[in-house]
Design an enzyme around this catalytic site. Structure first.
Site, mmCIF file in Angstrom:
data_model
loop_
_atom_site.group_PDB
_atom_site.id
_atom_site.type_symbol
_atom_site.label_atom_id
_atom_site.label_comp_id
_atom_site.label_asym_id
_atom_site.label_seq_id
_atom_site.Cartn_x
_atom_site.Cartn_y
_atom_site.Cartn_z
ATOM 1 N N PHE A 43 0.719 -1.374 -0.056
ATOM 2 C CA PHE A 43 -0.003 -0.036 -0.150
ATOM 3 C C PHE A 43 0.940 1.276 0.107
ATOM 4 O O PHE A 43 0.728 2.084 -0.547
ATOM 5 C CB PHE A 43 -1.111 -0.094 1.222
ATOM 6 C CG PHE A 43 -2.197 0.862 1.039
ATOM 7 C CD1 PHE A 43 -3.288 0.642 0.941
ATOM 8 C CD2 PHE A 43 -2.000 2.614 1.432
ATOM 9 C CE1 PHE A 43 -4.468 1.448 0.728
ATOM 10 C CE2 PHE A 43 -2.927 3.005 1.237
ATOM 11 C CZ PHE A 43 -4.287 2.886 0.823
ATOM 12 N N GLY A 101 4.584 -5.190 -9.829
ATOM 13 C CA GLY A 101 5.889 -5.293 -10.242
ATOM 14 C C GLY A 101 7.061 -4.736 -9.394
ATOM 15 O O GLY A 101 8.094 -4.256 -9.931
ATOM 16 N N SER A 135 7.012 -12.828 -4.193
ATOM 17 C CA SER A 135 5.939 -12.142 -5.263
ATOM 18 C C SER A 135 5.921 -12.788 -6.651
ATOM 19 O O SER A 135 6.764 -12.870 -7.063
ATOM 20 C CB SER A 135 6.448 -10.746 -5.462
ATOM 21 O OG SER A 135 5.638 -10.042 -6.710
ATOM 22 N N THR A 143 0.504 -15.469 4.184
ATOM 23 C CA THR A 143 1.535 -15.547 2.869
ATOM 24 C C THR A 143 1.440 -14.289 1.847
ATOM 25 O O THR A 143 0.574 -13.451 2.418
ATOM 26 C CB THR A 143 0.865 -16.696 2.302
ATOM 27 O OG1 THR A 143 -0.340 -16.477 1.937
ATOM 28 C CG2 THR A 143 0.918 -18.123 3.094
#
Length: 356
Positions: free
Chosen positions: A68, A118, A179, A240
């Site tokens: 965020f 990304g 990620s 997770t």
């Protein structure tokens, strides 16, 4: 009331409304008197919610998850909005733009988000300046990962550079190897690759270091990472990250949105499974931070009694609104009192203990 507001907010593309709302939150909380008032109204004030975890005092167990506030621009906002702490980032050693837009999508029928951001961020150096210039009222963790352009042979050096820059200014560091939106990143969860990264980060900082894992790895891989974390004396594990699984989604047209990680309720079941497996293997030898699909106080309580010392949310905040952290904390406090627990720590893992 927020349902009406949310409906209006959702008329604007996700990344655009995120930028606008985040700017508004920063503006409001930049005024000290408003910040104090908000914290008085929204903050976790019941002493039973406070705990000391890996040497850091947390006023409440629910924190803002990484993603965020990527660059630490809202450091003064999160305590005022009722969070017990915040994890900023993900940040990389060097600035990078992330993936092309559009790269964030709402899945309203699932109360979920899909993102392929990304790791767009201004770099660890810029975040270090933010951390040095502000004194937040709650602990601030920093989530670090690999710069996309960095060759695989320099991966460890890349993580070390980030740790060196932000480590001295953070309450704790999280090594993100999970990620799905950076090619090859999840391969770094393999134990021998991960060992080198973690040793490098540990050599650069004295603050608590945790590792964040994916929900999509196998149980045996979870066990291997857990054993490595214990061996290297990490502070804990964050479980997770987002999932790449599309199972059980009901939002139409999901395949047309393309690749990305899904957060919110669709990851909840696996996040709980991973948490229980982790706690069953290590007990209180590692701090477990549970994130993924927490929407209600019941969800939060289930994670705590399953072994989580701390919790995080992002998608729940988007769908739940500004009072969401308060509702979660108030619900946890009520359950602690009703259950006769003297402290939050006493409740951690209590469901597991009863089942044995």
């Amino acid at each position: 009331m927020y349902r009406v507001v949310r409906r209006l907010l959702f008329l604007t593309p996700p990344e655009r409304i995120h930028t606008l709302v985040f700017a508004m939150l920063r503006c409001v909380t930049s005024i000290a008197v408003l910040r104090r008032l908000l914290r008085w109204v929204l903050g976790p004030t019941d002493p039973v919610l406070a705990s000391t975890v890996f040497g850091v005092r947390f006023p409440g167990p629910l924190g803002l998850a990484a993603g965020f506030d990527k660059d630490g621009m809202g450091l003064l906002a999160w305590g005022a909005l009722g969070f017990g702490y915040a994890e900023v980032g993900t940040v990389t050693a060097y600035p990078q733009p992330g993936n092309p837009a559009p790269r964030m999508f709402r899945l309203p029928a699932d109360r979920a988000l899909l993102n392929r951001m990304g790791f767009n961020n201004n770099g660890a150096g810029a975040l270090a300046i933010q951390l040095a210039h502000h004194r937040p009222e709650v602990p601030i963790g920093v989530n670090i990962s690999k710069t996309k352009a960095t060759p695989a042979s320099h991966t460890v050096d890349d993580y070390r550079a980030s740790a060196r820059l932000v480590g001295p200014l953070a309450s704790y560091l999280v090594v993100n190897v999970s990620s799905p939106n950076t090619p090859g990143l999840r391969d770094l969860q393999a134990v021998e690759s991960l060992r080198a990264i973690l040793l490098g980060v540990l050599a650069e900082t004295s603050v608590p270091v945790l590792v964040k894992i994916a929900p999509d790895i196998s149980d045996s891989e979870i066990d291997d990472i857990t054993d490595l974390a214990v061996e290297l004396r990490l502070a804990g594990i964050v479980a997770t990250n987002t999932t790449v699984s599309r199972d059980c989604l009901v939002t139409p047209g999901i395949d047309a949105l393309g690749a990305g990680g899904i957060s919110g309720p669709p990851v909840a079941r696996r996040a709980v499974e991973v948490l229980r497996r982790l706690y069953g293997r290590v007990g209180d030898r590692l701090v477990l931070i549970s994130v993924g699909g927490i929407e209600t106080a019941d969800d939060a309580w289930d994670r705590i009694t399953a072994g989580a010392s701390l919790l995080q949310g992002y998608t729940g905040f988007i769908y739940g609104g500004g009072f969401w952290p308060k509702h979660i904390h108030d619900g946890i406090a009520r359950r602690l009192h009703d259950g006769g627990f003297a402290s939050l720590r006493d409740a951690v893992g209590s469901a597991t203990a009863k089942s044995e």
